[in-house]
Write an enzyme that holds these catalytic residues in place. Structure first.
Site, mmCIF file in Angstrom:
data_model
loop_
_atom_site.group_PDB
_atom_site.id
_atom_site.type_symbol
_atom_site.label_atom_id
_atom_site.label_comp_id
_atom_site.label_asym_id
_atom_site.label_seq_id
_atom_site.Cartn_x
_atom_site.Cartn_y
_atom_site.Cartn_z
ATOM 1 C CB SER A 10 -0.394 0.060 1.637
ATOM 2 O OG SER A 10 -1.668 1.486 1.672
ATOM 3 C CG HIS A 11 0.406 4.177 -2.874
ATOM 4 N ND1 HIS A 11 -0.021 3.043 -3.457
ATOM 5 C CD2 HIS A 11 1.340 5.022 -3.613
ATOM 6 C CE1 HIS A 11 0.749 4.022 -5.012
ATOM 7 N NE2 HIS A 11 0.846 4.254 -4.896
ATOM 8 C CB SER A 12 -0.970 4.837 3.708
ATOM 9 O OG SER A 12 -1.372 4.141 5.168
#
Length: 123
Positions: A10-12
Site C-alpha cells: 500500500s501507499h500507506s
C-alpha cells in the site's frame, strides 16, 4: 506446516498494517508481511520493501501480492522480476477482500494455484 505467503502493498503503511491486523483476527498461521509506504515512511511504495516482504513470507509454497493503487502494481511487478522466484504472483483483487480470502484459503493448506483461483473467483 508451511503455507502460501501474502504481501500487502500500500501507499500507506497504516493501510497495509490495518489490513494485516484485520486478517490476523481470523487467520493466525499464514505468513503475512506488509510493504507500506516509502523507505522514509512517506506516502508511496518501495521496491526494496516489497522484495524484503517477499523474502520473509516465502516458505517455498508461493507468494501472492496484493496492492492498492497503480504505481504499487508497477513496483510489485519490478520486485517480482528482481526476485527471480517463479511462484510469486500479483493478484488483481481488492486489497482488503482479496487478501482476506487468500489468507483463509492459504490457512486451509491449499496450494498457490488453488488460493489464486479462489481469490479470482470471488471478484
Amino acid at each position: 506446516m508451511t503455507y502460501v505467503g501474502l504481501v500487502l502493498i500500500s501507499h500507506s503503511s497504516k493501510i497495509a498494517e490495518g489490513v494485516k491486523e484485520l486478517i490476523r483476527q481470523v487467520v493466525k498461521d499464514v505468513p503475512i508481511e506488509t510493504a507500506g509506504g516509502t523507505e522514509e515512511n512517506g506516502i508511496g511504495t518501495s521496491i526494496d520493501k516489497i522484495q524484503a516482504a517477499i523474502s520473509k513470507v516465502d516458505q517455498g509454497r508461493g507468494v501472492l501480492l496484493f496492492y492498492d493503487l497503480g504505481s504499487a502494481k508497477m513496483n510489485a511487478e519490478m520486485a517480482i522480476e528482481m526476485s527471480g522466484l517463479e511462484n510469486v504472483r500479483l493478484i488483481e483483487a481488492p486489497i482488503v477482500e482479496g487478501a482476506y480470502v487468500a489468507a483463509v484459503e492459504a490457512g486451509m493448506g491449499k496450494e498457490l494455484d488453488e488460493v489464486e483461483k479462489r481469490v479470482k473467483a470471488s471478484f
